[in-house]
Write a protein that holds these residues in place. Structure first.
Motif, PDB file in Angstrom:
ATOM      1  N   PRO A  55      33.388 -89.591  30.480  1.00  0.00           N
ATOM      2  CA  PRO A  55      33.848 -90.819  31.125  1.00  0.00           C
ATOM      3  C   PRO A  55      32.847 -91.952  30.957  1.00  0.00           C
ATOM      4  O   PRO A  55      31.649 -91.730  30.733  1.00  0.00           O
ATOM      5  N   VAL A  56      33.328 -93.184  31.072  1.00  0.00           N
ATOM      6  CA  VAL A  56      32.452 -94.346  31.099  1.00  0.00           C
ATOM      7  C   VAL A  56      31.781 -94.407  32.462  1.00  0.00           C
ATOM      8  O   VAL A  56      32.452 -94.340  33.501  1.00  0.00           O
ATOM      9  N   ARG A  57      30.474 -94.507  32.452  1.00  0.00           N
ATOM     10  CA  ARG A  57      29.726 -94.537  33.704  1.00  0.00           C
ATOM     11  C   ARG A  57      29.295 -95.975  34.003  1.00  0.00           C
ATOM     12  O   ARG A  57      28.553 -96.579  33.238  1.00  0.00           O
ATOM     13  N   PHE A  58      29.777 -96.493  35.119  1.00  0.00           N
ATOM     14  CA  PHE A  58      29.510 -97.855  35.539  1.00  0.00           C
ATOM     15  C   PHE A  58      28.709 -97.809  36.840  1.00  0.00           C
ATOM     16  O   PHE A  58      29.135 -97.217  37.826  1.00  0.00           O
ATOM     17  N   VAL A  59      27.536 -98.433  36.830  1.00  0.00           N
ATOM     18  CA  VAL A  59      26.663 -98.463  38.000  1.00  0.00           C
ATOM     19  C   VAL A  59      26.401 -99.918  38.381  1.00  0.00           C
ATOM     20  O   VAL A  59      26.098-100.744  37.517  1.00  0.00           O
ATOM     21  N   ALA A  60      26.518-100.223  39.661  1.00  0.00           N
ATOM     22  CA  ALA A  60      26.298-101.580  40.148  1.00  0.00           C
ATOM     23  C   ALA A  60      25.015-101.644  40.966  1.00  0.00           C
ATOM     24  O   ALA A  60      24.789-100.824  41.858  1.00  0.00           O
ATOM     25  N   LEU A  61      24.169-102.622  40.646  1.00  0.00           N
ATOM     26  CA  LEU A  61      22.913-102.861  41.358  1.00  0.00           C
ATOM     27  C   LEU A  61      22.959-104.254  41.979  1.00  0.00           C
ATOM     28  O   LEU A  61      23.579-105.163  41.434  1.00  0.00           O
ATOM     29  N   GLY A  62      22.284-104.432  43.095  1.00  0.00           N
ATOM     30  CA  GLY A  62      22.234-105.761  43.674  1.00  0.00           C
ATOM     31  C   GLY A  62      22.153-105.758  45.179  1.00  0.00           C
ATOM     32  O   GLY A  62      21.662-104.807  45.799  1.00  0.00           O
ATOM     33  N   ASP A  63      22.672-106.833  45.771  1.00  0.00           N
ATOM     34  CA  ASP A  63      22.562-107.046  47.211  1.00  0.00           C
ATOM     35  C   ASP A  63      23.937-106.985  47.872  1.00  0.00           C
ATOM     36  O   ASP A  63      24.857-106.333  47.358  1.00  0.00           O
ATOM     37  N   SER A  64      24.091-107.679  49.002  1.00  0.00           N
ATOM     38  CA  SER A  64      25.321-107.567  49.790  1.00  0.00           C
ATOM     39  C   SER A  64      26.550-108.059  49.048  1.00  0.00           C
ATOM     40  O   SER A  64      27.660-107.598  49.320  1.00  0.00           O
ATOM     41  N   LEU A  65      26.383-109.005  48.118  1.00  0.00           N
ATOM     42  CA  LEU A  65      27.531-109.473  47.346  1.00  0.00           C
ATOM     43  C   LEU A  65      28.176-108.321  46.593  1.00  0.00           C
ATOM     44  O   LEU A  65      29.396-108.130  46.625  1.00  0.00           O
ATOM     45  N   THR A  66      27.353-107.533  45.905  1.00  0.00           N
ATOM     46  CA  THR A  66      27.868-106.410  45.125  1.00  0.00           C
ATOM     47  C   THR A  66      28.165-105.201  46.002  1.00  0.00           C
ATOM     48  O   THR A  66      29.037-104.390  45.676  1.00  0.00           O
ATOM     49  N   GLU A  67      27.482-105.105  47.133  1.00  0.00           N
ATOM     50  CA  GLU A  67      27.785-104.035  48.087  1.00  0.00           C
ATOM     51  C   GLU A  67      29.219-104.160  48.589  1.00  0.00           C
ATOM     52  O   GLU A  67      29.856-103.160  48.913  1.00  0.00           O
ATOM     53  N   GLY A  68      29.724-105.403  48.645  1.00  0.00           N
ATOM     54  CA  GLY A  68      31.106-105.610  49.058  1.00  0.00           C
ATOM     55  C   GLY A  68      31.293-106.327  50.370  1.00  0.00           C
ATOM     56  O   GLY A  68      32.412-106.357  50.908  1.00  0.00           O
ATOM     57  N   VAL A  69      30.229-106.931  50.895  1.00  0.00           N
ATOM     58  CA  VAL A  69      30.366-107.679  52.147  1.00  0.00           C
ATOM     59  C   VAL A  69      31.403-108.788  51.967  1.00  0.00           C
ATOM     60  O   VAL A  69      31.391-109.508  50.966  1.00  0.00           O
ATOM     61  N   GLY A  70      32.305-108.901  52.926  1.00  0.00           N
ATOM     62  CA  GLY A  70      33.391-109.865  52.848  1.00  0.00           C
ATOM     63  C   GLY A  70      34.704-109.249  52.409  1.00  0.00           C
ATOM     64  O   GLY A  70      35.753-109.892  52.493  1.00  0.00           O
ATOM     65  N   ASP A  71      34.649-107.984  51.945  1.00  0.00           N
ATOM     66  CA  ASP A  71      35.867-107.299  51.499  1.00  0.00           C
ATOM     67  C   ASP A  71      35.942-105.935  52.178  1.00  0.00           C
ATOM     68  O   ASP A  71      35.785-104.895  51.533  1.00  0.00           O
ATOM     69  N   PRO A  72      36.168-105.917  53.510  1.00  0.00           N
ATOM     70  CA  PRO A  72      36.207-104.640  54.230  1.00  0.00           C
ATOM     71  C   PRO A  72      37.471-103.860  53.911  1.00  0.00           C
ATOM     72  O   PRO A  72      38.562-104.420  53.802  1.00  0.00           O
ATOM     73  N   VAL A  73      37.304-102.564  53.753  1.00  0.00           N
ATOM     74  CA  VAL A  73      38.431-101.656  53.535  1.00  0.00           C
ATOM     75  C   VAL A  73      38.225-100.453  54.454  1.00  0.00           C
ATOM     76  O   VAL A  73      37.274 -99.684  54.260  1.00  0.00           O
ATOM     77  N   GLY A  74      39.071-100.319  55.439  1.00  0.00           N
ATOM     78  CA  GLY A  74      38.892 -99.249  56.406  1.00  0.00           C
ATOM     79  C   GLY A  74      37.581 -99.445  57.148  1.00  0.00           C
ATOM     80  O   GLY A  74      37.271-100.530  57.627  1.00  0.00           O
ATOM     81  N   ALA A  75      36.779 -98.386  57.190  1.00  0.00           N
ATOM     82  CA  ALA A  75      35.489 -98.468  57.862  1.00  0.00           C
ATOM     83  C   ALA A  75      34.378 -98.869  56.899  1.00  0.00           C
ATOM     84  O   ALA A  75      33.216 -98.956  57.297  1.00  0.00           O
TER      85      ALA A  75
END
Length: 287
Positions: free
Chosen positions: A3-23
């Motif tokens: 499989p293609v392995r995609f890894v994301a590094l960074g801060d709250s923007l990439t963590e997903g703050v502002g886009d809550p899904v469930g908990a």
């Protein structure tokens, strides 16, 4: 074929703050991962509040252990919001992160970002110092992205910045629409480069926008601690920088501050070890 392995590094923007899904949180990187192709393995190592030091010392080793094919590195805003901001240190750290990832043959995803002072609506003298810092970081990201052959998204001067429907209540993080827009734009760049085979993410939200009351409650819960930290850390220095800004404005020498910043960026890039740059270029070409 693995499989293609995609890894994301960074801060709250990439963590997903502002886009809550469930908990939890989702964010642009997760939305992008779902559109890269059916055999994509996604790992999000981004953490709220992360600076370039955190990405270099904590996130990058974890990412390299996964032998990624694609690495998103979107960071730097938090560095500009600290009294310890040093464009030379930021440049050196980003260069080491890019070099390490490209040296393993991974494709880099990078982005330049809007300055936080403008997003928060700070008045002129207070807004200009963080804006100048963010422009410096963006200039470094532009230069290093070109050096390492990154897939780069220009997200600093796009019309989306002025569209409040794309942003969450804190004015610093995109809402779901904004995260989707980032994912759509990254997908288009990757598809052009032949690195995305899935359908583009939908630009339309999956969930209803939070009510004003819910947004204000979330902002109050998350924002109080953030404001308290910045009052201890950035605010005293920001007031000194604003006073300096006003003195230069009164003398008509504001351009000198911009020139000093541009000179510092050039010096920081010139100081990078050529050995690391050459190794990274070779690694990027092998990928």
């Amino acid at each position: 074929m693995r499989p293609v392995r995609f890894v994301a590094l960074g801060d709250s923007l990439t963590e997903g703050v502002g886009d809550p899904v469930g908990a939890g949180r989702r964010g642009w990187a997760a939305l992008l991962a779902a559109s890269l192709g059916p055999d994509t393995e996604f790992t999000n190592l981004a953490t709220g509040g992360a600076q370039t030091r955190d990405v270099l010392e904590r996130q990058t080793p974890a990412a390299l252990a996964l032998r990624p094919d694609l690495v998103a590195v979107v960071v730097g805003v938090n560095d500009t919001l600290r009294h310890t901001f040093d464009i030379h240190a930021v440049t050196a750290r980003l260069d080491r992160v890019y070099a390490a990832c490209a040296g393993q043959g991974a494709t880099l995803l990078t982005a330049c970002l809007p300055d936080p002072g403008a997003m928060l609506g700070l008045p002129g003298a207070l807004a200009r110092p963080p804006a100048r810092r963010q422009r410096a970081v963006n200039a470094v990201v532009h230069a290093l992205s070109e050096r390492y052959g990154a897939v780069h998204l220009h997200a600093a001067d796009h019309a989306w910045i002025a569209d409040r429907a794309l942003w969450s209540a804190d004015r610093l993080h995109p809402g779901e629409r904004g995260h989707r827009l980032l994912a759509v734009r990254f997908h288009a760049l990757l598809a052009e480069a032949g690195r995305a085979t899935g359908r583009p993410p939908s630009p339309e939200p999956e969930f209803p926008a939070p009510t004003r009351g819910a947004s204000l409650r979330r902002l109050a819960a998350a924002g109080t601690a953030w404001v308290a930290r910045r009052c201890r850390d950035l605010l005293p220095q920001l007031l000194r920088l604003a006073a300096r800004e006003l003195r230069h404005r009164a003398r008509g020498t504001t351009a000198r501050l911009d020139s000093e910043s541009a000179t510092a960026v050039s010096a920081a890039l010139a100081a990078l070890p050529g050995r690391e740059r050459g190794a990274a270029r070779a690694g990027a070409g092998a990928g």
